[in-house]
Design an enzyme around this catalytic site. Sequence first.
Site, short mmCIF file in Angstrom:
data_model
loop_
_atom_site.label_atom_id
_atom_site.label_comp_id
_atom_site.label_asym_id
_atom_site.label_seq_id
_atom_site.Cartn_x
_atom_site.Cartn_y
_atom_site.Cartn_z
N GLU A 128 -51.11 -49.92 45.25
CA GLU A 128 -50.75 -48.50 45.27
C GLU A 128 -50.97 -47.87 43.89
O GLU A 128 -51.50 -46.78 43.77
CB GLU A 128 -49.29 -48.32 45.70
CG GLU A 128 -48.85 -46.86 45.69
CD GLU A 128 -47.43 -46.64 46.20
OE1 GLU A 128 -46.68 -47.62 46.37
OE2 GLU A 128 -47.08 -45.48 46.42
N GLY A 153 -42.72 -47.24 54.27
CA GLY A 153 -41.26 -47.14 54.32
C GLY A 153 -40.60 -48.03 53.29
O GLY A 153 -40.09 -49.10 53.62
N TYR A 154 -40.62 -47.59 52.06
CA TYR A 154 -39.98 -48.35 50.98
C TYR A 154 -38.67 -47.69 50.54
O TYR A 154 -37.60 -48.22 50.73
CB TYR A 154 -40.93 -48.43 49.77
CG TYR A 154 -41.94 -49.55 49.76
CD1 TYR A 154 -42.54 -50.02 50.92
CD2 TYR A 154 -42.33 -50.15 48.56
CE1 TYR A 154 -43.48 -51.05 50.88
CE2 TYR A 154 -43.27 -51.17 48.51
CZ TYR A 154 -43.84 -51.61 49.67
OH TYR A 154 -44.76 -52.62 49.62
C1 LIG Z 1 -44.89 -37.23 46.03
C2 LIG Z 1 -44.12 -38.46 46.33
C3 LIG Z 1 -44.49 -39.27 47.38
C4 LIG Z 1 -43.76 -40.42 47.68
N1 LIG Z 1 -44.15 -41.19 48.75
C5 LIG Z 1 -43.40 -42.26 49.10
C6 LIG Z 1 -43.73 -43.02 50.27
O1 LIG Z 1 -44.70 -42.71 50.97
N2 LIG Z 1 -42.97 -44.05 50.59
C7 LIG Z 1 -41.88 -44.44 49.84
O2 LIG Z 1 -41.25 -45.41 50.17
N3 LIG Z 1 -41.53 -43.74 48.72
C8 LIG Z 1 -42.26 -42.66 48.34
N4 LIG Z 1 -41.91 -41.93 47.23
C9 LIG Z 1 -40.69 -42.29 46.52
C10 LIG Z 1 -40.86 -42.87 45.14
O3 LIG Z 1 -41.36 -44.17 45.20
C11 LIG Z 1 -39.51 -42.80 44.43
O4 LIG Z 1 -39.18 -41.44 44.26
C12 LIG Z 1 -39.53 -43.48 43.09
O5 LIG Z 1 -39.63 -44.86 43.22
C13 LIG Z 1 -38.29 -43.14 42.25
O6 LIG Z 1 -37.09 -43.32 42.92
P1 LIG Z 1 -35.99 -42.17 42.94
O7 LIG Z 1 -36.63 -40.95 43.42
O8 LIG Z 1 -34.84 -42.69 43.64
O9 LIG Z 1 -35.62 -41.93 41.40
P2 LIG Z 1 -34.59 -42.77 40.52
O10 LIG Z 1 -34.86 -44.21 40.66
O11 LIG Z 1 -33.21 -42.31 40.79
O12 LIG Z 1 -35.01 -42.33 39.06
C14 LIG Z 1 -34.53 -41.15 38.40
C15 LIG Z 1 -34.97 -41.20 36.94
O13 LIG Z 1 -34.38 -42.35 36.30
C16 LIG Z 1 -35.36 -43.14 35.71
N5 LIG Z 1 -35.01 -44.57 35.78
C17 LIG Z 1 -34.59 -45.27 36.85
N6 LIG Z 1 -34.46 -46.57 36.54
C18 LIG Z 1 -34.83 -46.70 35.24
C19 LIG Z 1 -34.90 -47.81 34.33
N7 LIG Z 1 -34.62 -49.04 34.71
N8 LIG Z 1 -35.32 -47.56 33.07
C20 LIG Z 1 -35.62 -46.29 32.67
N9 LIG Z 1 -35.57 -45.24 33.47
C21 LIG Z 1 -35.17 -45.43 34.74
C22 LIG Z 1 -36.60 -42.87 36.50
O14 LIG Z 1 -37.77 -43.19 35.79
C23 LIG Z 1 -36.48 -41.39 36.79
O15 LIG Z 1 -36.95 -40.66 35.69
C24 LIG Z 1 -42.63 -40.77 46.91
C25 LIG Z 1 -42.26 -39.96 45.83
C26 LIG Z 1 -42.98 -38.81 45.55
C27 LIG Z 1 -42.56 -37.95 44.39
#
Ligand SMILES: Cc1cc2nc3c(=O)[nH]c(=O)nc-3n(C[C@H](O)[C@H](O)[C@H](O)COP(=O)(O)OP(=O)(O)OC[C@H]3O[C@@H](n4cnc5c(N)ncnc54)[C@H](O)[C@@H]3O)c2cc1C
Lengths: 381, 432
Positions: B248, B131-132
């Site tokens: 991870e 749950g992150y």
């Molecule tokens: C298949 C899958 C399984 C997952 N499982 C889990 C889970 O079990 N538990 C959990 O907690 N989360 C989980 N996640 C979530 C995952 O950790 C997040 O989707 C990820 O951290 C990105 O966050 P976001 O989706 O909000 O994208 P955003 O942070 O909104 O990013 C959107 C785009 O902007 C870019 N971006 C953002 N900040 C920057 C920066 N500083 N510099 C350059 N580019 C940037 C990103 O790289 C991306 O391309 C999962 C995701 C997927 C796809």
Amino acid sequence: MSLVLNEDQTMLQQSARDFCREQAPVAVLRHLRDSKHPDGYSAEVWQSMVELGWAGMAIPEAYEGFGFGYSGLGLVLEETGRTLVPTPLVSTVLLSATLINLAGNEEQKLELLPGIARGDSVVALALEETAIHNPLHIELKAVKTGSGYILNGNKDFVLDAHVADQFIVVARTEGESGHQHGISLFTVDAASQGVEVQRLNMVDSRNAGNISLVDVEVPEEALLGQENKGWAALSRTLDIGRIGLAAEMLGGVQEVFERTVEYMKQRTQFGVPIGAFQALQHRAAIMYSEIELCKSLVLKALYELDRGEEAEDIPALASMCKAKLSEIYMLVTNEGVQMHGGIGMTDEFDIGFFLKRARVAQQTLGDAAFHRDRYASLRGF
Amino acid sequence: MHDLEAFRAETRAWLEDNCPASMRTPMPEDEVVWGGRNAVFRNPDSKLWLERMADKGWTTPTWPQEYGGGGLDKAHSLVLAEEMQRIAARPPLVSFGISMLGPVLLEMATHEQKLEHIPKIVRGEIRWCQGYSEPGAGSDLAGLGTKAILQGDDYIINGSKIWTSYADQADWIFCLVRTDFEAPKHSGISFILFDMASSGVSTKPIKLISGNSVFCETFFDDVRVPVSNLVGRLNDGWTIAKRLLQHERTMISGFGLSSGRNNRGGLADSLAETAMLYRGDVVELSDPVLRDQIAQFRIDSEAFTLTSQRSAQEAKQSKGPNATSSVLKNYGCELNKRRYELALQAAGTQALGWESLTEDDSDFSQQELAVARQWLRSKGNSIEGGTYEVQLNVIAKRVLGLPDMTAMVGNTAGKQGATGQNSAAEKTATES
Ligand SMILES: Cc1cc2nc3c(=O)[nH]c(=O)nc-3n(C[C@H](O)[C@H](O)[C@H](O)COP(=O)(O)OP(=O)(O)OC[C@H]3O[C@@H](n4cnc5c(N)ncnc54)[C@H](O)[C@@H]3O)c2cc1C
């Protein structure tokens, strides 16, 4: 299998690095180029390297070498790649000594190898006949006579040709160009009647030359290995050469990358170091990752070479190394120039030397496309 | 040395006797064993295999015996891994408990917490979820808002998580919650564990582009969690969170390995053979461009495998995974994405079917259908566990030591107009 350096290797690496930084920096190459030096390498620097034992690094102790193996030679080559110092290390030590050791009989080894280990002789491998690496394309003919052979034909891009006192000439004694069978190896004295050398001035300012052989007579003892059966030793030598060259290229890759990252921290624009711009940061991070892969390949290949009889997968490893390093040396030198801006385009600045060396090294013993094609065949597709 | 050889002989004999034949074949996706209260065993041999391995602690060979692990040192665990690889044995258990939570608990939890949770991870009795991420906190993870408020001996948790993989099938969750609302955002986060069966927890599966639902929205409505479930110090959860992310990333990077545990026996596992098959080629792949691309992919893949090994050897000398986990994570994920793009090229339109409309799969085989779904799933590799771009930020700053724009914006604000291009959010991204 160990992919980290042991203590001896770490010490060797450090002493090689110190030596190259202090006594063989890029300035040595620059001076040789600017002074249009007749030898194209510094005899003084080479002599110091010989004294450090580098010329005998991979030569067995029985022939006055040090038996430090290819891992040792690879580390040294890597460091010379960081400062681009031109020496007969590749032509003579990496390629010719290896080939003599693999193909020669006891007498030939005793006659030729100690001289190399002592730094007394420069021996060049005369292989290519076209502008594109193609080791099976051998048309230079050797015809048997009563007392030996007569050689006729041309060789291109022979490393250290004009300073060599001996050549190992890859010739055809039977069959057609393109076939493994019928390839034979001969040692030819550079001073022989009918041998003509044309020095080439390459972009990387390193020694290479074209040679032509017209009715060159050699005695029977000049045959290295068996008649018609030179391919096996030649092929293994080329693989060792590719791995060694990849080690040299790895040194250059790291040097250009480190210099570039350093510059990114120093050069200020828009009020901040340019290294703060994410567009550049990401490209640097991508290069860093690729370089990590390059290191692993070279370490693994050198490690395997020193396993002797138990060595595994050398042809594929050689092609992997040469393909990957060719690709990444190109990437890193292009990015290196770009990220330095205008100063990267100046002759006064060193980065251009790496760009030039990279392209020649890429072409030497097969470029990335050649080796991916070869790798695919080796892996059965 | 002698000891190792004896161990190898024993291990080989034991595996020979105890690893069922069907556990020595490539593992289809639906036979992966995740464990948990509602564990599913498609193949009954999987259950047997799990129990036998768990009895020896070999689901987690290097974890301490005290907590049910195998107690093996690196050298012995390597022998075990080699012997398992020799017979192509499947991993008996795959779980977030093993690859993410366990190592962090062993390093940072109390003895009581370890005693409670580690043995159940080893035996696959409890399945964990992570749950992150939250709707407003993805890359900028430290901006999370799920609240935990102390009430007597309990925390009362309110908020929601998103993208929680397998939340609907998990038994427990390791969760990041905000426990200080005044402090700078990194300093007010705590790391807490609780049962998904607690009252107030609900989940809602989200459907992926691949058609599967592997992740969920997860809601917490006055969930009551004992204070003793907090791991590490109060408000120091960010340290644990980052450490866990390194584990991870190392785990996810494994997607890029060239052989072994990733082998699903599918079309993408033997790209060249697949490409030749669909073209009717016998000796050599007839499309020279694809042949070159597959060669390049395989070279990178072999080099990557060597790099993972080297990194593990180097980690042995230092302590656990480090910033190079970001290098491996990115490279492994990009390789996996390349693998599936190449698989699509290799099998042409036959790899682009969505489902079979015939009884005997004469339109699309199961293998062909799997490739399309896996190709879609692979796109998530460079998003999960911290995005590709975030990993590049980590490498640039932590490994290469390049300057941090956000730290500079303050100094130069007003002087230069062009410095705003890297957002302030970057500093707080999931960078470790
Ligand atoms: C298949 C899958 C399984 C997952 N499982 C889990 C889970 O079990 N538990 C959990 O907690 N989360 C989980 N996640 C979530 C995952 O950790 C997040 O989707 C990820 O951290 C990105 O966050 P976001 O989706 O909000 O994208 P955003 O942070 O909104 O990013 C959107 C785009 O902007 C870019 N971006 C953002 N900040 C920057 C920066 N500083 N510099 C350059 N580019 C940037 C990103 O790289 C991306 O391309 C999962 C995701 C997927 C796809």
